[in-house]
Scaffold this active site. Structure first.
Site, mmCIF file in Angstrom:
data_model
loop_
_atom_site.group_PDB
_atom_site.id
_atom_site.type_symbol
_atom_site.label_atom_id
_atom_site.label_comp_id
_atom_site.label_asym_id
_atom_site.label_seq_id
_atom_site.Cartn_x
_atom_site.Cartn_y
_atom_site.Cartn_z
ATOM 1 N N HIS A 160 -10.079 -0.229 -2.262
ATOM 2 C CA HIS A 160 -10.316 -1.485 -2.979
ATOM 3 C C HIS A 160 -9.851 -2.521 -1.667
ATOM 4 O O HIS A 160 -9.421 -3.683 -2.110
ATOM 5 C CB HIS A 160 -9.233 -1.364 -3.978
ATOM 6 N N GLY B 14 -3.281 -1.924 -8.025
ATOM 7 C CA GLY B 14 -4.195 -2.457 -7.210
ATOM 8 C C GLY B 14 -5.800 -2.190 -7.491
ATOM 9 O O GLY B 14 -6.350 -3.135 -7.788
ATOM 10 N N ARG C 107 -7.228 -14.255 0.626
ATOM 11 C CA ARG C 107 -8.001 -15.341 0.631
ATOM 12 C C ARG C 107 -7.294 -16.400 -0.558
ATOM 13 O O ARG C 107 -7.178 -17.614 -0.286
ATOM 14 C CB ARG C 107 -9.537 -15.259 0.138
ATOM 15 N N ASP D 157 -10.571 -6.315 -2.858
ATOM 16 C CA ASP D 157 -9.974 -6.835 -3.649
ATOM 17 C C ASP D 157 -8.499 -7.327 -3.061
ATOM 18 O O ASP D 157 -8.196 -8.468 -3.215
ATOM 19 C CB ASP D 157 -9.277 -5.819 -4.683
ATOM 20 N N ASP E 111 -4.358 -6.210 -7.971
ATOM 21 C CA ASP E 111 -4.625 -7.493 -7.073
ATOM 22 C C ASP E 111 -5.156 -8.530 -7.475
ATOM 23 O O ASP E 111 -4.616 -9.722 -7.350
ATOM 24 C CB ASP E 111 -5.195 -7.003 -5.885
ATOM 25 N N HIS F 91 0.835 -1.215 0.231
ATOM 26 C CA HIS F 91 0.178 -0.066 -0.126
ATOM 27 C C HIS F 91 0.792 1.337 0.038
ATOM 28 O O HIS F 91 1.986 1.099 0.320
ATOM 29 C CB HIS F 91 -0.891 -0.031 1.081
ATOM 30 N N ASP G 285 -1.204 -1.429 4.715
ATOM 31 C CA ASP G 285 -1.007 -0.217 5.662
ATOM 32 C C ASP G 285 -2.008 -0.593 6.520
ATOM 33 O O ASP G 285 -3.199 -0.491 6.423
ATOM 34 C CB ASP G 285 -0.974 0.886 5.127
#
Length: 126
Positions: free
Chosen positions: A90, A58, A99, A93, A63, A10, A83
């Site tokens: 987002h 991202g 996951r 995302d 992402d 980030h 962060d």
């Protein structure tokens, strides 16, 4: 054997990832690196010797592109410095990327200390 490593950070964490990469240039230089666009730009600027391929940023789908590479078995490890103190537009995302990394049992590091352990454990020595 060379791995493809995904490096993502980030905004406020991009300098920390670039500094981490600078400390591990020798190890990272043996592997293919893929980054989201802005992260890749910061890494290239701080570490011009590294060969960095970029996907979209991202928020624009980067992402998800990296998640797709994980699902296809192309990514050997994810080093992602999020962060924890800033909300992300987002966020869904980011959660999807995490996951998919968990589903496919990809080694992950989310801060410099854990990323250092991946190096110390020999993952990047391959």
């Amino acid at each position: 054997m060379s791995l493809k490593l995904a490096l993502v950070a980030h905004d406020r964490m991009k300098p920390a990832l670039a500094e981490w990469a600078a400390r591990h240039t020798a190890e990272l230089g043996r592997h293919k690196l893929v980054c989201t666009a802005t992260t890749g730009g910061v890494l290239r600027e701080r570490n011009p010797a590294l060969d960095v391929t970029t996907v979209k940023s991202g928020p624009l789908g980067g992402d998800q592109q990296i998640g797709g590479m994980i699902a296809e078995g192309q990514i050997g490890a994810l080093i992602f410095f999020p962060d924890p103190l800033a909300p992300q537009a987002h966020d869904v995302d980011v959660k999807a990327l995490l996951r998919i990394a968990l589903v496919y049992d990809v080694p992950c590091a989310f801060n410099p200390a854990t990323a250092d352990l991946l190096v110390a454990g020999g993952l990047l020595a391959r």
